[in-house]
Design an enzyme around this catalytic site. Structure first.
Site: not given
Ligand SMILES: [Zn+2]
Ligand SMILES: [Zn+2]
Length: 281
Positions: A66, A68-69, A154
């Site tokens: 993802h 944001d990571h 997830h």
């Molecule tokens: Zn995520």
């Molecule tokens: Zn995240």
């Protein structure tokens, strides 16, 4: 005496822009091991705040891809490269897709790399990244740490991983994003500390946005993280990746939702630091 492991919440934010919270990133360090888990927005600034330069990392571990990571992985790679006097390959551990990601980042940086190689006579090699794509069940030795790879849930993001980082008797599980699942329970059993991304469902439900409501179904709530921590018998639960961001002074309200867990609950701003050891279990 049990080994001490330090956990620093480098970035406690999420994709939601926040002037006070960098993107997801956690530093796990002990004598002989300095590991960065995820590399979100602002990670190199927060590493500097924790007194660690990218050149000193033994490895970067990515829980999933993802944005944001991973958004500042390029900065970790470049800063390590330009600040190291000798070739200093960066070990990047992650799920399937990490190799392609790193190749793409290096392509993105190609012009910058050519400028710097041309300008600095003593810089002779392009950035070097040692990518290790891993799967649940794999084990790696990274510095003084033994890292076991686990599966998080997830979905629809797949693969998504959790990491159990052990130094001597002390172990910290960085679970990344996801909801409770049996494989995370198994990875956590007997661990010392558990770091989990969390959402506040009660607050998210107040926001009239269908897209924002979607975040609840693939993240643990604070109460779910507390229940997972209780089942595992860890001594310390560390919450991070707060969605929505914790309002100033509202930490106790968040902590109250973890009341079912009898151990220590750590909640805080970026650069919150906690030292754990197996003796405290
Ligand atoms: Zn995520
Ligand atoms: Zn995240």
């Amino acid at each position: 005496m049990a080994d001490e492991v330090t956990v620093v919440l480098l970035g406690t934010g999420s994709p939601i822009p926040d002037a006070r919270r960098a993107g997801p990133a956690t530093l796990v360090s002990a004598e002989g091991a300095t590991l960065l888990v995820d590399a979100g927005r602002g990670v190199v600034m927060r590493l500097a705040g924790a007194g660690v330069l990218p050149g000193a990392l033994d490895a970067v571990l990515l829980t999933h891809l993802h944005s944001d990571h991973i958004s500042d992985l390029n900065d970790v790679m470049t800063t390590r490269w330009v600040m190291s006097l000798d070739p200093n390959p960066l070990v990047v551990v992650g799920p399937y897709g990490t190799s392609s990601l790193v190749t793409s980042i290096l392509e993105m940086l190609a012009e910058d790399v050519s400028y710097r190689l041309e300008h600095h006579d003593d810089l002779r090699e392009p950035p070097s990244v040692d990518v290790r794509e891993v799967s649940p069940g794999d084990e790696l030795v990274l510095g003084a740490a033994l890292v076991r790879v686990g599966q998080s849930d997830h979905r629809p993001v797949s693969p998504s991983l959790a990491y159990r980082i052990a130094v001597g008797d002390t172990s910290v599980v960085c679970a990344g994003d996801g909801v409770p699942c049996a494989s995370l329970d198994e990875l956590l059993l007997g661990a010392t500390a558990y770091v989990q991304s969390v959402v506040r469902e009660d607050l998210v439900r107040q926001v009239p946005s269908i897209r924002f409501q979607d975040v609840v179904d693939y993240h643990s709530t604070v109460a779910q993280a507390a229940a997972t921590a209780s089942r595992a018998g860890v001594s310390t639960l560390v919450l991070t990746h707060y969605v929505p961001p914790i309002a100033p002074g509202a930490e106790d309200e968040w902590r109250a939702q973890a009341a079912g867990f009898p151990g220590t609950v750590v909640i805080g701003d970026d650069l919150t630091r906690v030292v754990v050891s197996a003796q405290s279990t």
